[in-house]
Design a protein around this motif. Structure first.
Motif, PDB file in Angstrom:
ATOM      1  N   LEU B   7      40.587  26.639  34.456  1.00  0.00           N
ATOM      2  CA  LEU B   7      41.068  28.019  34.368  1.00  0.00           C
ATOM      3  C   LEU B   7      41.957  28.245  35.588  1.00  0.00           C
ATOM      4  O   LEU B   7      41.634  27.756  36.686  1.00  0.00           O
ATOM      5  N   PRO B   8      43.083  28.963  35.428  1.00  0.00           N
ATOM      6  CA  PRO B   8      44.052  29.061  36.527  1.00  0.00           C
ATOM      7  C   PRO B   8      43.446  29.620  37.814  1.00  0.00           C
ATOM      8  O   PRO B   8      43.782  29.170  38.893  1.00  0.00           O
ATOM      9  N   LEU B   9      42.552  30.604  37.714  1.00  0.00           N
ATOM     10  CA  LEU B   9      42.000  31.185  38.930  1.00  0.00           C
ATOM     11  C   LEU B   9      40.563  30.728  39.209  1.00  0.00           C
ATOM     12  O   LEU B   9      39.791  31.438  39.842  1.00  0.00           O
ATOM     13  N   SER B  10      40.214  29.537  38.750  1.00  0.00           N
ATOM     14  CA  SER B  10      38.915  28.946  39.127  1.00  0.00           C
ATOM     15  C   SER B  10      39.132  28.109  40.386  1.00  0.00           C
ATOM     16  O   SER B  10      39.850  27.112  40.358  1.00  0.00           O
ATOM     17  N   ASN B 109      32.013  38.038  44.307  1.00  0.00           N
ATOM     18  CA  ASN B 109      32.037  39.496  44.418  1.00  0.00           C
ATOM     19  C   ASN B 109      33.432  40.097  44.211  1.00  0.00           C
ATOM     20  O   ASN B 109      33.555  41.218  43.736  1.00  0.00           O
ATOM     21  N   LEU B 110      34.472  39.375  44.604  1.00  0.00           N
ATOM     22  CA  LEU B 110      35.817  39.944  44.482  1.00  0.00           C
ATOM     23  C   LEU B 110      36.537  39.424  43.244  1.00  0.00           C
ATOM     24  O   LEU B 110      36.902  40.190  42.347  1.00  0.00           O
ATOM     25  N   LEU B 111      36.722  38.125  43.152  1.00  0.00           N
ATOM     26  CA  LEU B 111      37.526  37.565  42.061  1.00  0.00           C
ATOM     27  C   LEU B 111      36.837  37.731  40.704  1.00  0.00           C
ATOM     28  O   LEU B 111      37.455  38.152  39.727  1.00  0.00           O
ATOM     29  N   ASN B 112      35.546  37.384  40.643  1.00  0.00           N
ATOM     30  CA  ASN B 112      34.852  37.490  39.359  1.00  0.00           C
ATOM     31  C   ASN B 112      34.799  38.937  38.891  1.00  0.00           C
ATOM     32  O   ASN B 112      34.969  39.223  37.705  1.00  0.00           O
ATOM     33  N   GLU B 113      34.562  39.864  39.830  1.00  0.00           N
ATOM     34  CA  GLU B 113      34.478  41.272  39.448  1.00  0.00           C
ATOM     35  C   GLU B 113      35.838  41.808  38.993  1.00  0.00           C
ATOM     36  O   GLU B 113      35.942  42.509  37.992  1.00  0.00           O
ATOM     37  N   LYS B 114      36.896  41.465  39.745  1.00  0.00           N
ATOM     38  CA  LYS B 114      38.201  42.059  39.453  1.00  0.00           C
ATOM     39  C   LYS B 114      38.945  41.366  38.323  1.00  0.00           C
ATOM     40  O   LYS B 114      39.696  41.997  37.594  1.00  0.00           O
ATOM     41  N   VAL B 115      38.786  40.050  38.212  1.00  0.00           N
ATOM     42  CA  VAL B 115      39.625  39.302  37.274  1.00  0.00           C
ATOM     43  C   VAL B 115      38.832  38.725  36.107  1.00  0.00           C
ATOM     44  O   VAL B 115      39.125  38.989  34.950  1.00  0.00           O
ATOM     45  N   LEU B 173      41.942  34.234  46.050  1.00  0.00           N
ATOM     46  CA  LEU B 173      41.811  35.586  46.604  1.00  0.00           C
ATOM     47  C   LEU B 173      43.162  36.111  47.076  1.00  0.00           C
ATOM     48  O   LEU B 173      43.421  37.317  47.039  1.00  0.00           O
ATOM     49  N   ASP B 174      44.041  35.202  47.492  1.00  0.00           N
ATOM     50  CA  ASP B 174      45.390  35.604  47.906  1.00  0.00           C
ATOM     51  C   ASP B 174      46.192  36.080  46.698  1.00  0.00           C
ATOM     52  O   ASP B 174      47.044  36.962  46.811  1.00  0.00           O
ATOM     53  N   PHE B 175      45.901  35.502  45.543  1.00  0.00           N
ATOM     54  CA  PHE B 175      46.579  35.910  44.298  1.00  0.00           C
ATOM     55  C   PHE B 175      46.311  37.385  44.011  1.00  0.00           C
ATOM     56  O   PHE B 175      47.167  38.090  43.483  1.00  0.00           O
ATOM     57  N   ILE B 176      45.107  37.854  44.358  1.00  0.00           N
ATOM     58  CA  ILE B 176      44.809  39.280  44.151  1.00  0.00           C
ATOM     59  C   ILE B 176      44.962  40.057  45.470  1.00  0.00           C
ATOM     60  O   ILE B 176      44.469  41.177  45.602  1.00  0.00           O
ATOM     61  N   ASP B 177      45.639  39.439  46.422  1.00  0.00           N
ATOM     62  CA  ASP B 177      46.026  40.098  47.682  1.00  0.00           C
ATOM     63  C   ASP B 177      44.821  40.640  48.461  1.00  0.00           C
ATOM     64  O   ASP B 177      44.890  41.723  49.038  1.00  0.00           O
ATOM     65  N   GLY B 210      49.339  39.777  32.649  1.00  0.00           N
ATOM     66  CA  GLY B 210      48.948  41.111  33.086  1.00  0.00           C
ATOM     67  C   GLY B 210      48.715  41.226  34.578  1.00  0.00           C
ATOM     68  O   GLY B 210      48.309  42.274  35.071  1.00  0.00           O
ATOM     69  N   MET B 211      48.946  40.135  35.348  1.00  0.00           N
ATOM     70  CA  MET B 211      48.710  40.205  36.791  1.00  0.00           C
ATOM     71  C   MET B 211      49.917  39.653  37.542  1.00  0.00           C
ATOM     72  O   MET B 211      50.474  38.637  37.166  1.00  0.00           O
ATOM     73  N   THR B 212      50.284  40.339  38.627  1.00  0.00           N
ATOM     74  CA  THR B 212      51.384  39.859  39.458  1.00  0.00           C
ATOM     75  C   THR B 212      50.850  39.608  40.866  1.00  0.00           C
ATOM     76  O   THR B 212      50.331  40.535  41.488  1.00  0.00           O
ATOM     77  N   PRO B 213      50.974  38.385  41.356  1.00  0.00           N
ATOM     78  CA  PRO B 213      50.502  38.138  42.725  1.00  0.00           C
ATOM     79  C   PRO B 213      51.439  38.791  43.738  1.00  0.00           C
ATOM     80  O   PRO B 213      52.594  39.088  43.403  1.00  0.00           O
ATOM     81  N   PRO B 214      50.987  39.027  44.973  1.00  0.00           N
ATOM     82  CA  PRO B 214      51.862  39.625  45.985  1.00  0.00           C
ATOM     83  C   PRO B 214      53.019  38.681  46.313  1.00  0.00           C
ATOM     84  O   PRO B 214      52.936  37.481  46.058  1.00  0.00           O
ATOM     85  N   ALA B 215      54.093  39.230  46.900  1.00  0.00           N
ATOM     86  CA  ALA B 215      55.310  38.449  47.167  1.00  0.00           C
ATOM     87  C   ALA B 215      55.014  37.225  48.046  1.00  0.00           C
ATOM     88  O   ALA B 215      55.597  36.164  47.855  1.00  0.00           O
ATOM     89  N   HIS B 216      54.089  37.364  49.019  1.00  0.00           N
ATOM     90  CA  HIS B 216      53.856  36.240  49.932  1.00  0.00           C
ATOM     91  C   HIS B 216      53.064  35.099  49.294  1.00  0.00           C
ATOM     92  O   HIS B 216      52.979  34.018  49.857  1.00  0.00           O
ATOM     93  N   TYR B 217      52.489  35.332  48.088  1.00  0.00           N
ATOM     94  CA  TYR B 217      51.575  34.349  47.490  1.00  0.00           C
ATOM     95  C   TYR B 217      52.196  32.948  47.401  1.00  0.00           C
ATOM     96  O   TYR B 217      51.583  31.966  47.805  1.00  0.00           O
TER      97      TYR B 217
END
Lengths: 222, 222
Positions: B7-10, B109-115, B173-177, B210-217
């Motif tokens: 999975l891309p964000l695993s 706590n962050l990635l699983n909850e948000k994404v 986590l950087d992908f979701i800033d 449906g998700m855009t990473p921040p510019a610095h990603y």
């Protein structure tokens, strides 16, 4: 002398005790009350978990996975991870299965709720966790029964760390009499076989203050 | 062709992609929506997790730990677990630290909850989990900053799987800033170094609908 910091009912500590015993590596056991977060212990193992092995050279090795991989590389006689690449994949797959899946779905819900919470003064068992644990153990026990029915040992023809991982979790749950052995006759036979190995003896002698295991717990012909 | 189900964000899939890339082993990526519990997939990997690697010979290898140990044994060129026994203990200790402790305290706590909850249709993020994740990430980021300040790479003088484990969690986590890079300048320098390695390129090109990473990603000189 080599020292293993442990807790008597930690399946991860038990797995390492079995691996050390099977490889005939002498060691001294020291109990580590991890919830006290002793600074000297945390300095060697910031994660604060048991088990941790300390070699006579002073090399400190935390975590049961890290310890078992280390033991296999440092003391390759009596191999416990399988011989071919495919065998080693199956042994490690099952170690992950028991330590993570079984651990999260069964051991955490039953053993941690009933025993670890009390020992570390964190209150009473959570009813929802116990119900989940009892539901999950049935599914897991029939998987172990199927493995024991179709293979000589958990991962194939050779006794391996997969057997020790499974037996460690089961022996902790057997201490609190949470295993319906009669529902899984092949698993019961396999467990009787592994229980009678010399490396298993010290596990069966563990006692935890205020708790009495069922009569069959230390009986080799249960 | 060798196939990696992912999975891309695993972060666990990312760690294996980095190991394969660094070892120059070609592979094809296939996305596996694990929540659909595809029977063909479960037949090879009953735990139903990503990543799973399938070799051209048909050998199926589930779980990132099992895969990385397999890769090191099957393709020992470009070693990623360290050379001496003590180095290998430190590499594996940190892999466990990032994959389990960081994974449970921060990523879950962050990635699983948000994404992951959104993608798999399991509802909205839990506020308590997000608060715990944000509190824990500060502690973890300063530990990584300290490691980066005192060592060339996470586990010592050699690039290793410990760097890939840490960078995999951080990149998700950087992908979701969610990373305050300015609070950890040494960690930021180390991450910029690892991000510019060829094996990292494909990770930075991942997109999630449906998700855009921040510019610095994906910026190598962020």
């Amino acid at each position: 002398m080599r020292i293993l910091y442990h807790l008597p009912l930690s399946p991860y500590s038990r797995k390492v005790r079995l691996a050390l015993g099977e490889k005939r590596l002498p060691f001294e056991l020291k109990m580590e009350r991890v919830w006290e977060r002793r600074p000297d212990y945390l300095a060697h193992n910031p994660a604060g978990t048991v088990p941790m092995l300390v070699e006579e050279t002073g090399l400190a090795i935390p975590d049961s996975w890290v310890i078992c991989e280390y033991l296999e590389e440092a003391y390759p006689d009596t191999p416990l991870l399988g011989r071919t690449l495919a065998e080693r994949v199956e042994v490690r797959r099952l170690v992950v299965w028991f330590d993570e899946k079984f651990g999260n779905e069964v051991t955490r819900n039953l053993l941690n709720e009933k025993v670890m919470k009390r020992i570390s003064g964190r209150g009473n068992p959570d009813g929802g966790a116990l119900r989940a644990g009892y539901a999950n153990i049935r599914f897991h026990l029939s998987y172990i029964d199927w493995l024991a029915e179709t293979r000589q040992w958990m991962a194939g023809n050779m006794l391996s760390l997969a057997d020790f991982a499974a037996a460690s979790h089961l022996s902790c749950l057997d201490f609190i009499d949470d295993i319906a052995w009669d529902s899984a006759p092949a698993a019961k036979d396999w467990y009787a076989r592994i229980k009678s190995r010399p490396c298993f003896r010290s596990l069966l002698q563990d006692r935890v203050s205020g708790m009495t295991p069922p009569a069959h717990y230390a009986d080799l012909d249960f």
